[in-house]
Write an enzyme that holds these catalytic residues in place. Structure first.
Site, PDB file in Angstrom:
ATOM      1  N   CYS A 219      23.180  30.796  37.481  1.00 45.95           N
ATOM      2  CA  CYS A 219      23.643  30.985  36.093  1.00 45.95           C
ATOM      3  C   CYS A 219      23.032  29.982  35.115  1.00 45.95           C
ATOM      4  O   CYS A 219      23.084  30.194  33.904  1.00 45.95           O
ATOM      5  CB  CYS A 219      25.162  30.917  36.028  1.00 45.95           C
ATOM      6  SG  CYS A 219      25.956  32.266  36.922  1.00 45.95           S
TER       7      CYS A 219
ATOM      8  N   HIS B 157      26.705  29.495  28.238  1.00 49.06           N
ATOM      9  CA  HIS B 157      26.717  30.485  29.321  1.00 49.06           C
ATOM     10  C   HIS B 157      28.108  31.108  29.340  1.00 49.06           C
ATOM     11  O   HIS B 157      29.122  30.415  29.203  1.00 49.06           O
ATOM     12  CB  HIS B 157      26.406  29.798  30.647  1.00 49.06           C
ATOM     13  CG  HIS B 157      26.669  30.676  31.829  1.00 49.06           C
ATOM     14  ND1 HIS B 157      26.201  31.974  31.895  1.00 49.06           N
ATOM     15  CD2 HIS B 157      27.373  30.470  32.973  1.00 49.06           C
ATOM     16  CE1 HIS B 157      26.599  32.509  33.041  1.00 49.06           C
ATOM     17  NE2 HIS B 157      27.316  31.623  33.707  1.00 49.06           N
TER      18      HIS B 157
ATOM     19  N   ASN C  77      30.193  37.832  33.023  1.00 49.60           N
ATOM     20  CA  ASN C  77      29.183  36.814  33.322  1.00 49.60           C
ATOM     21  C   ASN C  77      27.901  37.504  33.788  1.00 49.60           C
ATOM     22  O   ASN C  77      27.851  38.036  34.894  1.00 49.60           O
ATOM     23  CB  ASN C  77      29.745  35.885  34.412  1.00 49.60           C
ATOM     24  CG  ASN C  77      28.776  34.777  34.796  1.00 49.60           C
ATOM     25  OD1 ASN C  77      27.599  34.809  34.442  1.00 49.60           O
ATOM     26  ND2 ASN C  77      29.269  33.802  35.550  1.00 49.60           N
TER      27      ASN C  77
HETATM   28  N1  COA Z   1      43.375  39.802  40.096  1.00 46.26           N
HETATM   29  C1  COA Z   1      44.616  39.386  40.432  1.00 46.26           C
HETATM   30  N2  COA Z   1      44.854  38.272  41.149  1.00 46.26           N
HETATM   31  C2  COA Z   1      43.774  37.545  41.520  1.00 46.26           C
HETATM   32  C3  COA Z   1      42.453  37.931  41.204  1.00 46.26           C
HETATM   33  C4  COA Z   1      42.283  39.107  40.466  1.00 46.26           C
HETATM   34  N3  COA Z   1      41.067  39.546  40.102  1.00 46.26           N
HETATM   35  N4  COA Z   1      41.617  37.015  41.717  1.00 46.26           N
HETATM   36  C5  COA Z   1      42.360  36.081  42.332  1.00 46.26           C
HETATM   37  N5  COA Z   1      43.662  36.430  42.230  1.00 46.26           N
HETATM   38  C6  COA Z   1      44.831  35.711  42.747  1.00 46.26           C
HETATM   39  C7  COA Z   1      44.495  34.852  43.947  1.00 46.26           C
HETATM   40  O1  COA Z   1      44.485  35.638  45.124  1.00 46.26           O
HETATM   41  C8  COA Z   1      45.637  33.858  43.929  1.00 46.26           C
HETATM   42  O2  COA Z   1      46.761  34.472  44.472  1.00 46.26           O
HETATM   43  P1  COA Z   1      47.773  33.626  45.384  1.00 46.26           P
HETATM   44  O3  COA Z   1      48.302  32.553  44.475  1.00 46.26           O
HETATM   45  O4  COA Z   1      48.770  34.649  45.770  1.00 46.26           O
HETATM   46  O5  COA Z   1      46.946  33.099  46.506  1.00 46.26           O
HETATM   47  C9  COA Z   1      45.896  33.662  42.439  1.00 46.26           C
HETATM   48  O6  COA Z   1      45.310  34.790  41.772  1.00 46.26           O
HETATM   49  C10 COA Z   1      45.309  32.392  41.891  1.00 46.26           C
HETATM   50  O7  COA Z   1      43.965  32.312  42.358  1.00 46.26           O
HETATM   51  P2  COA Z   1      43.000  31.189  41.893  1.00 46.26           P
HETATM   52  O8  COA Z   1      41.631  31.437  42.453  1.00 46.26           O
HETATM   53  O9  COA Z   1      43.599  29.853  42.114  1.00 46.26           O
HETATM   54  O10 COA Z   1      43.008  31.504  40.321  1.00 46.26           O
HETATM   55  P3  COA Z   1      42.410  30.691  39.152  1.00 46.26           P
HETATM   56  O11 COA Z   1      43.410  30.398  38.139  1.00 46.26           O
HETATM   57  O12 COA Z   1      41.532  29.560  39.609  1.00 46.26           O
HETATM   58  O13 COA Z   1      41.429  31.783  38.494  1.00 46.26           O
HETATM   59  C11 COA Z   1      39.089  32.301  38.472  1.00 46.26           C
HETATM   60  C12 COA Z   1      40.377  32.317  39.262  1.00 46.26           C
HETATM   61  C13 COA Z   1      37.964  32.824  39.355  1.00 46.26           C
HETATM   62  C14 COA Z   1      39.246  33.201  37.257  1.00 46.26           C
HETATM   63  C15 COA Z   1      38.799  30.857  38.012  1.00 46.26           C
HETATM   64  O14 COA Z   1      38.932  29.973  39.099  1.00 46.26           O
HETATM   65  C16 COA Z   1      37.450  30.718  37.426  1.00 46.26           C
HETATM   66  O15 COA Z   1      37.151  31.284  36.402  1.00 46.26           O
HETATM   67  N6  COA Z   1      36.598  29.884  38.031  1.00 46.26           N
HETATM   68  C17 COA Z   1      35.261  29.689  37.553  1.00 46.26           C
HETATM   69  C18 COA Z   1      34.437  30.818  38.035  1.00 46.26           C
HETATM   70  C19 COA Z   1      33.129  30.884  37.374  1.00 46.26           C
HETATM   71  O16 COA Z   1      33.042  30.771  36.178  1.00 46.26           O
HETATM   72  N7  COA Z   1      32.090  31.113  38.160  1.00 46.26           N
HETATM   73  C20 COA Z   1      30.792  31.312  37.699  1.00 46.26           C
HETATM   74  C21 COA Z   1      30.196  30.029  37.271  1.00 46.26           C
HETATM   75  S1  COA Z   1      28.590  30.366  36.739  1.00 46.26           S
END
Ligand code: COA
Length: 321
Positions: A114, A248, A278
């Site tokens: 990215c 980004h 993204n």
């Molecule tokens: N829909 C519903 N629930 C979801 C889900 C979805 N699409 N994806 C994950 N969950 C659930 C998980 O299973 C977890 O459930 P649990 O508590 O029962 O185990 C809960 O939501 C929390 O998951 P978590 O991964 O801790 O959520 P979060 O608040 O960190 O949000 C992201 C997840 C991916 C949105 C966030 O971590 C993020 O944006 N990270 C950066 C990713 C990124 O930008 N990557 C590219 C960089 S270039």
């Protein structure tokens, strides 16, 4: 003024098919509310069977050429940032070179996930400053839909497909415009936070994107905030000088954290993540293209670009348009 690089052309391409969160929620245990609240994403464009990094990148490149009033023969170098090339080799850059009818110069790909566009922009600027090129076409083109595990709700809702392009041109005029500074970083110890599981060299593996979302989020906010300080102090500027943040587009919450650090109001931040999700290396040039064409970003304004991606890699570029 010393030789430097002006941004003279902008182009973008998005595949026709739009997939909403609601459509994803009909196939996956997720919801529109969850995706919007955690990421800011409402929909994304997804490649059709004939869309590839080459075809989309070539279209974005053609639009950038026509914006600049240039033809392919005016370009010396093509750099393509992509993690989803059509083939392991030849590079997507040389495929695009042939596609747009450029029969001289050279091209190669840059693989920084990215952050790829910022890495490619920095490389293009160096080629121009070192007199190896007068005009460089910098393209980010990605079909992440082909490396997503569509059963993993933690990753597949986050990404979209598309391509963006800019043209850099050498200038020696005293206008204080162009790329002012670029700063690149990587830390391979963090390679397992965001990666593609296998590919050409490990065909027995899945070839799908894997991510520890929470860790990537934390590193993104931390590293991008310190990168912003780094780029500003290297130019002797303060956050008050910044006219636009073109980040980004990974997650609205990461973007807002960086905007807050810069004390920039929301209307000075170019946002496409709501509609594009993204698009990895394509996201910054797509956002730039949109904001330049709709008249938001004007000539003479100071634009800060920043990105973090798999590697981890991260970087910033400061440019006066
Ligand atoms: N829909 C519903 N629930 C979801 C889900 C979805 N699409 N994806 C994950 N969950 C659930 C998980 O299973 C977890 O459930 P649990 O508590 O029962 O185990 C809960 O939501 C929390 O998951 P978590 O991964 O801790 O959520 P979060 O608040 O960190 O949000 C992201 C997840 C991916 C949105 C966030 O971590 C993020 O944006 N990270 C950066 C990713 C990124 O930008 N990557 C590219 C960089 S270039």
């Amino acid at each position: 003024m010393a030789r430097h690089s002006l941004l003279v052309g902008f182009g973008g391409f998005l595949p026709d098919r739009v997939v909403t969160n609601v459509e994803l929620a009909s196939q996956l245990d997720t919801s529109d509310e969850w995706i919007r609240a955690r990421t800011g994403i409402a929909c994304r464009h997804v490649a059709g069977p004939h869309d590839t990094a080459t075809s989309m990148g070539a279209e974005a490149a053609s639009r950038a050429l026509s914006y600049a009033g240039l033809s392919a023969s005016d370009i010396d170098v093509i750099l393509v940032a992509t993690a989803t090339p059509d083939q392991a080799f030849p590079a997507t850059a040389v495929r695009i070179q042939a596609e747009i009818g450029m029969i001289s110069g050279f091209g190669y790909d840059i693989s920084s996930a990215c952050s790829g566009f910022v890495f490619a922009l920095a490389t293009a600027d160096s080629l121009i400053r070192s007199h190896q090129a007068n005009r460089v076409l910098v393209i980010g083109s990605e079909v992440y839909s082909r490396i997503l595990d569509w059963s993993d709700r933690g990753t597949c809702v986050l990404f979209g497909d598309g391509a963006g392009a800019v043209i850099l041109e050498a200038s020696e005029s005293d206008d204080h415009r162009g790329i002012l500074s670029t700063h690149l970083h990587s830390d391979g110890r963090l390679r397992d936070l965001l990666y593609v599981d296998g590919a050409v060299g490990q065909p027995e593996k899945s070839g799908k994107l894997r991510m520890s979302g929470r860790d990537v989020f934390r590193h993104a906010v931390e590293k991008l905030s310190s990168s912003v300080d780094e780029v500003l102090s290297s130019c002797g500027l303060t956050r008050d000088h910044i006219d636009w943040l073109v980040p980004h587009q990974a997650n609205i919450r990461i973007i807002e954290a960086v905007a807050k650090k810069l004390a920039l109001p929301a209307d000075r931040v170019v946002i496409t993540v709501d509609r594009h999700a993204n698009t990895s290396a394509a996201s910054i040039p797509l956002a730039l293209d949109e904001a330049v064409r709709d008249g938001r970003i004007r000539q003479g304004e100071l634009v800060l670009m920043e990105a973090l991606g798999g590697g981890l890699t991260w970087g910033t570029a400061l440019a006066r348009l």
